[in-house]
Design a protein around this motif. Structure first.
Motif, short mmCIF file in Angstrom:
data_model
loop_
_atom_site.label_atom_id
_atom_site.label_comp_id
_atom_site.label_asym_id
_atom_site.label_seq_id
_atom_site.Cartn_x
_atom_site.Cartn_y
_atom_site.Cartn_z
N ALA A 185 61.58 -2.91 22.87
CA ALA A 185 62.67 -2.81 22.44
C ALA A 185 62.74 -3.03 20.76
O ALA A 185 63.61 -2.44 20.23
N GLY A 186 61.58 -3.88 20.41
CA GLY A 186 61.67 -4.11 18.92
C GLY A 186 61.17 -3.00 18.37
O GLY A 186 61.92 -2.59 17.19
N ILE A 187 60.43 -2.16 18.89
CA ILE A 187 59.94 -0.89 18.12
C ILE A 187 61.13 -0.07 18.09
O ILE A 187 61.01 0.75 17.24
N GLN A 188 61.82 0.26 19.22
CA GLN A 188 62.70 1.30 19.32
C GLN A 188 63.81 0.91 18.38
O GLN A 188 64.73 1.94 18.15
N SER A 189 64.02 -0.33 17.95
CA SER A 189 65.15 -0.49 17.23
C SER A 189 64.81 -0.23 15.61
O SER A 189 65.87 -0.18 14.91
N ILE A 190 63.57 0.29 15.35
CA ILE A 190 63.50 0.57 14.00
C ILE A 190 63.69 2.15 13.79
O ILE A 190 63.38 2.89 14.71
N GLY A 191 64.53 2.44 12.97
CA GLY A 191 64.93 3.89 12.80
C GLY A 191 63.83 4.91 12.83
O GLY A 191 62.84 4.44 12.16
#
Ligand SMILES: Nc1ncnc2c1ncn2[C@@H]1O[C@H](COP(=O)(O)OP(=O)(O)OP(=O)(O)O)[C@@H](O)[C@H]1O
Ligand SMILES: [Mg+2]
Lengths: 294, 247
Positions: A185-191
């Motif tokens: 989730a953290g990685i996917q939150s980065i644009g």
């Protein structure tokens, strides 16, 4: 993820309950985290009990024997779960179909089984099977004259792997799956633009992950990682079923021996509550700091 | 292929699922030239730029950069990307790094420069874009125009042979557009090969050797900016120019 953290995980907000009749003072009272104050009072009261009553103090001193096992189990398991979780989390977003499916399989299997069952299964079924297979592989390698690899493997045996170690393996594998979802989730939150900017400068996917995406992603998920650390402190009590002498197991032993159930389990509960409260406050502080710094 | 043709695109098609974003684009850019691309939204301008540095992989056709055909070897792609700087509409600075660190990171990781070399180069480029004093500031404390100038400096620090700009000023407040365009004009005068998607016709007039009008995934018209502004051949070009020149 939200139900595994400590007591402070849900923020206290009693705002809407206040009726219009009440004045400001009662509004302030209503908005204060009364439950938190109650918990602190409870802890202080229990602490007073433990220190002044002979029976409680005895129980407390006995249970402290298990504290190092609880702490070391938690720290080891959490560290290994961080590594496993990072690998599985990266696997979940891999473009390689096989890696992606393997990572997803791992996460979904773990999330579908109760932690208690996982601990029994991993410690008493999975670890022995893996050890037996490695041992067999060792003998096979020796028969093929590859003894520098075969010798150490053939010496493995299930007796040599303590329940403490198995407990750590079980908790690590279990929490690795939880943390994998946090990392994903953290990685996917980065644009997407961040990855594109890094790649357009000539960085490889791995370099972009390491220098650009992960530093930002991990910072974003620090509170979630903290919550799961608190949760792991509590779940470490489950390893008592493997007879690991953590505080829960030691309390059980004490209660069984003395029949002082009230003293043993009150002390145990207060001990967990104190640890999770303190850790939750630390997590909160870290969270606040990052919110302020953007 | 003449040696000085640094970008050659042949019969480029790009599909996104059923959408055909590029429908057979041919383009040759000589080293040192400035090419401005205009066209309505969705005409494939960004897709064309992104195919040139392989942020998008072509469905069909060929892209040659500096004499090399882009293939599927990640190493080759990374090397070619090092020669192509890209500037994005939304800057895409790395928010966890200072302006200077934004510029030094890839130099160190990709170009294997020493810390001192990377910092020297970083400061040189920050000076060139006129914000040396912001070296130690994080992107969220910079204005849009300053962020875009840092982004340009970041790309230039890699010593690229080509610079791609995808609407570099369209996310900026009007008063900041000029500071970015000035940097780009400067770069053009220094002889950088530039491919610029922009609707700033003043820039096209001042700096472009060639203007390209794209529509529906095709290059519709192509020529010197003056010719196209004064005497557009195609109806679609006329219509488009009349729309954007009104502003
Ligand atoms: N990643 C993508 N996935 C699906 N469709 C896409 C993607 N990128 C672009 N497209 C589509 O391809 C077409 C061309 O898009 P492109 O972004 O190249 O246009 P553009 O000329 O840059 O437009 P704009 O002026 O709005 O930036 C559009 O129809 C767009 O919707
Ligand atoms: Mg675009």
């Amino acid at each position: 993820m939200s139900d595994r953290g400590g007591p402070l995980q849900e923020s206290a907000s009693f705002g809407p309950i206040v009726s219009s009749r009440r004045d400001r003072l009662s509004l302030a009272v209503a908005q204060a985290p009364l439950w938190l104050i109650a918990i602190f009072l409870l802890a202080i009261w229990a602490g007073y009990f433990i220190l002044t009553r002979q029976n409680f103090r005895q129980a407390f001193e006995f249970i402290l024997i298990g504290l190092s096992a609880t702490i070391s189990t938690t720290l080891w398991s959490y560290s290994m779960a961080l590594i496993l979780g990072l690998i599985a989390g990266l696997g979940r977003i891999s473009r390689n179909v096989i890696i992606k499916n393997l990572a997803t399989l791992y996460v979904e299997i773990i999330r579908g089984i109760p932690i208690l069952v996982l601990i029994f299964y991993i410690a008493l079924v999975a670890v022995p099977s893996v050890v037996d297979s490695l041992q067999a592989l060792g003998f096979w390698l020796i028969s093929r004259d590859i003894s520098f690899l075969g010798e150490p493997l053939s010496l493995l045996s299930n007796q040599a792997i303590s329940m403490n170690t198995r407990a750590v393996i079980a908790l690590s594998v279990t929490y690795g799956a939880f943390l994998a979802e946090i990392f994903r989730a953290g990685i996917q939150s980065i644009g997407r633009g961040q990855m594109e900017a890094a790649r357009s400068l000539g960085m490889s996917y791995g370099e972009a992950m390491r220098y650009i995406i992960l530093p930002q992603a991990i910072r974003n998920v620090l509170p979630a990682l903290g919550n799961d650390f608190v949760a792991m402190v509590k779940d470490s009590s489950l390893v008592s079923v493997l007879a690991v002498r953590d505080i829960t197991q030691v309390a059980r032993l004490y209660a069984g021996r003395t029949f002082r159930f009230r003293e043993a389990y009150t002390t145990l509960a207060v001990l967990y509550l104190t640890m999770t409260l303190v850790l939750s406050l630390i997590v909160r502080m870290i969270e606040r700091r990052y919110e302020r710094n953007g | 292929m003449a040696k000085r043709d640094i970008i050659v695109v042949k019969g480029l098609h790009k599909y996104f699922g059923a959408i055909e974003a590029l429908r057979g684009v041919d383009l040759t850019v000589a080293a040192g030239k400035v090419v401005v691309i205009v066209g309505p939204s969705g005409s494939g301008k960004s897709t064309l730029l992104r195919c040139i540095n392989h942020l998008e992989v072509e469905t069909q056709g060929e892209v040659w950069v500096d004499g090399q055909k882009l293939g599927h070897d990640p190493k080759q792609i990374n090397e070619i990307r090092t020669e192509i700087g890209m500037v994005f509409q939304l800057f895409n600075l790395f928010p966890h790094l200072t302006a200077l660190e934004n510029i030094t990171l890839a130099q160190r990781v990709v170009r294997n420069r020493s810390k001192e070399e990377a910092i020297d180069m970083g400061l040189k480029q920050l000076k060139r874009v006129g914000i040396l004093e912001k070296a130690d500031v994080h992107p969220d404390q910079l204005s849009g125009g300053q962020q875009q100038r840092v982004a340009i400096a970041r790309a230039l620090a890699m010593d690229p042979k080509i610079m791609l700009f995808d609407e570099p000023t369209s996310a900026l407040d009007p008063e900041m557009i000029k500071e970015v365009l000035d940097v780009m004009l400067d770069l053009a005068q220094d002889g950088m090969t530039m491919l610029v998607v922009t609707h700033e016709m003043g820039f096209a007039r001042a700096a472009a050797d060639e203007l390209i009008f794209m529509d529906e995934g095709l290059i519709v018209e192509q020529g010197s900016p003056l010719d196209i502004f004064n005497a557009p051949q195609e109806e679609r070009t006329k219509l488009f120019l009349s729309q954007i020149l009104q502003h």
